[in-house]
Scaffold this motif. Structure first.
Motif, mmCIF file in Angstrom:
data_model
loop_
_atom_site.group_PDB
_atom_site.id
_atom_site.type_symbol
_atom_site.label_atom_id
_atom_site.label_comp_id
_atom_site.label_asym_id
_atom_site.label_seq_id
_atom_site.Cartn_x
_atom_site.Cartn_y
_atom_site.Cartn_z
ATOM 1 N N UNK A 81 -17.817 -30.776 95.003
ATOM 2 C CA UNK A 81 -17.101 -30.020 93.956
ATOM 3 C C UNK A 81 -17.858 -28.781 93.460
ATOM 4 N N UNK A 82 -18.916 -28.387 94.150
ATOM 5 C CA UNK A 82 -19.743 -27.295 93.625
ATOM 6 C C UNK A 82 -18.980 -25.979 93.453
ATOM 7 N N UNK A 83 -17.940 -25.750 94.240
ATOM 8 C CA UNK A 83 -17.137 -24.528 94.112
ATOM 9 C C UNK A 83 -15.748 -24.825 93.545
ATOM 10 N N UNK A 84 -15.662 -25.825 92.701
ATOM 11 C CA UNK A 84 -14.397 -26.287 92.137
ATOM 12 C C UNK A 84 -13.528 -25.147 91.604
ATOM 13 N N UNK A 85 -14.136 -24.209 90.913
ATOM 14 C CA UNK A 85 -13.378 -23.148 90.248
ATOM 15 C C UNK A 85 -13.223 -21.872 91.073
ATOM 16 N N UNK A 86 -13.813 -21.825 92.253
ATOM 17 C CA UNK A 86 -13.940 -20.555 92.968
ATOM 18 C C UNK A 86 -12.603 -19.923 93.375
ATOM 19 N N UNK B 88 -18.528 -20.999 88.296
ATOM 20 C CA UNK B 88 -19.471 -21.930 87.665
ATOM 21 C C UNK B 88 -19.153 -22.162 86.191
ATOM 22 N N UNK B 89 -18.749 -21.126 85.482
ATOM 23 C CA UNK B 89 -18.440 -21.268 84.060
ATOM 24 C C UNK B 89 -17.176 -22.105 83.856
ATOM 25 N N UNK B 90 -16.161 -21.846 84.677
ATOM 26 C CA UNK B 90 -14.931 -22.631 84.576
ATOM 27 C C UNK B 90 -15.158 -24.059 85.080
ATOM 28 N N UNK C 72 -22.851 -31.582 86.016
ATOM 29 C CA UNK C 72 -22.381 -30.243 85.647
ATOM 30 C C UNK C 72 -23.523 -29.232 85.777
ATOM 31 N N UNK C 73 -24.685 -29.599 85.258
ATOM 32 C CA UNK C 73 -25.832 -28.686 85.322
ATOM 33 C C UNK C 73 -26.216 -28.370 86.756
ATOM 34 N N UNK C 74 -26.216 -29.377 87.618
ATOM 35 C CA UNK C 74 -26.566 -29.170 89.028
ATOM 36 C C UNK C 74 -25.604 -28.176 89.670
ATOM 37 N N UNK C 75 -24.319 -28.353 89.411
ATOM 38 C CA UNK C 75 -23.314 -27.451 89.976
ATOM 39 C C UNK C 75 -23.503 -26.047 89.424
ATOM 40 N N UNK C 76 -23.713 -25.962 88.136
ATOM 41 C CA UNK C 76 -23.914 -24.664 87.497
ATOM 42 C C UNK C 76 -25.140 -23.937 88.060
ATOM 43 N N UNK C 77 -26.177 -24.685 88.386
ATOM 44 C CA UNK C 77 -27.430 -24.073 88.841
ATOM 45 C C UNK C 77 -27.315 -23.419 90.213
ATOM 46 N N UNK C 78 -26.293 -23.775 91.002
ATOM 47 C CA UNK C 78 -26.185 -23.117 92.315
ATOM 48 C C UNK C 78 -25.774 -21.657 92.181
ATOM 49 N N UNK C 79 -25.329 -21.270 90.973
ATOM 50 C CA UNK C 79 -24.970 -19.870 90.731
ATOM 51 C C UNK C 79 -26.061 -19.087 90.024
ATOM 52 N N UNK C 80 -27.271 -19.662 89.992
ATOM 53 C CA UNK C 80 -28.391 -19.023 89.297
ATOM 54 C C UNK C 80 -28.636 -17.614 89.818
ATOM 55 N N UNK C 81 -28.724 -16.674 88.884
ATOM 56 C CA UNK C 81 -29.014 -15.297 89.257
ATOM 57 C C UNK C 81 -27.795 -14.532 89.750
ATOM 58 N N UNK C 82 -26.673 -15.222 89.929
ATOM 59 C CA UNK C 82 -25.447 -14.569 90.398
ATOM 60 C C UNK C 82 -24.423 -14.586 89.264
ATOM 61 N N UNK D 182 -34.786 -31.492 92.162
ATOM 62 C CA UNK D 182 -34.743 -31.349 93.620
ATOM 63 C C UNK D 182 -33.295 -31.221 94.121
ATOM 64 N N UNK D 183 -32.388 -31.966 93.525
ATOM 65 C CA UNK D 183 -30.972 -31.905 93.894
ATOM 66 C C UNK D 183 -30.420 -30.493 93.670
ATOM 67 N N UNK D 184 -30.768 -29.888 92.566
ATOM 68 C CA UNK D 184 -30.300 -28.539 92.245
ATOM 69 C C UNK D 184 -30.890 -27.516 93.221
ATOM 70 N N UNK D 185 -32.133 -27.689 93.561
ATOM 71 C CA UNK D 185 -32.780 -26.770 94.504
ATOM 72 C C UNK D 185 -32.155 -26.863 95.892
#
Length: 189
Positions: A52-57, A65-67, A82-92, A101-104
């Motif tokens: 579900x990492x791109x659920x809102x894309x 990520x915000x939605x 939620x935090x893990x999913x949100x973190x894949x958009x870090x810096x973007x 480790x899961x987020x990384x």
């Protein structure tokens, strides 16, 4: 509430109809499951987060990520998912830096799955089982190939994981082989 894969897939399909996004979700799910075993973590949880990492894309690309956070909070998902999913958009699109480790892993492999798929699609046999790291590395160097894949993010993720890029690619290819049929990358389509 502890989300199940079935529930996660239903939610994903509620917000996404694009075949390519659904395939991408399956690829990232497979990679996350693979790495969860490597790190001795919860395979089901990691897989669901990948799924579900791109659920809102598709519906909210400008609020990526915000939605997802908003949707999952309304669905009473655990904060660490939620935090893990949100973190894949870090810096973007978020300021949530991957820490666990899961987020990384999610951060490092999300874009990489796209490069692997594209590298497989240009093969005459379109067979992921025959794809070699060397081929992906060659495509990596050609910035015009899969130009939408942000190689800097992949490299930054590999550095966070303290893993060589070639090894990260190898692990991802291996993981994605488990869903090659669903991705239509098994040479039979």
């Amino acid at each position: 509430m502890e989300p199940t894969r079935e529930y996660a897939l239903t939610l994903l399909k509620k917000y996404n109809q694009s075949e390519s996004l659904l395939k991408h979700a399956l690829a990232v799910e497979a990679v996350m499951k693979h790495f969860s075993e490597k790190y001795g973590e919860d395979k089901e949880k990691w897989g669901i987060i990948g799924l579900v990492h791109d659920l809102d894309y598709e519906k909210y690309p400008e609020q990526h990520c915000l939605m997802t956070r908003k949707i999952l909070e309304e669905e009473a998902w655990p904060e660490d998912y939620i935090r893990a999913i949100e973190s894949h958009g870090w810096g973007i699109c978020t300021d949530t830096r991957p820490e666990h480790i899961m987020e990384k892993v999610l951060y490092a492999t999300d874009e990489l799955t796209g490069l692997i798929v594209t590298s497989t699609l240009v093969r005459p046999d379109k067979n992921l089982h025959e794809l070699k790291v060397k081929s992906v590395m060659k495509k990596w160097k050609d910035k015009r190939f899969a130009a939408g894949v942000d190689r800097n993010i992949i490299q930054k993720g590999a550095d966070m994981l303290n893993i060589e890029l070639r090894d990260l690619i190898s692990e991802c290819i291996e993981a994605m082989k488990s869903v090659a049929n669903e991705l239509e990358l098994d040479g039979n389509n």
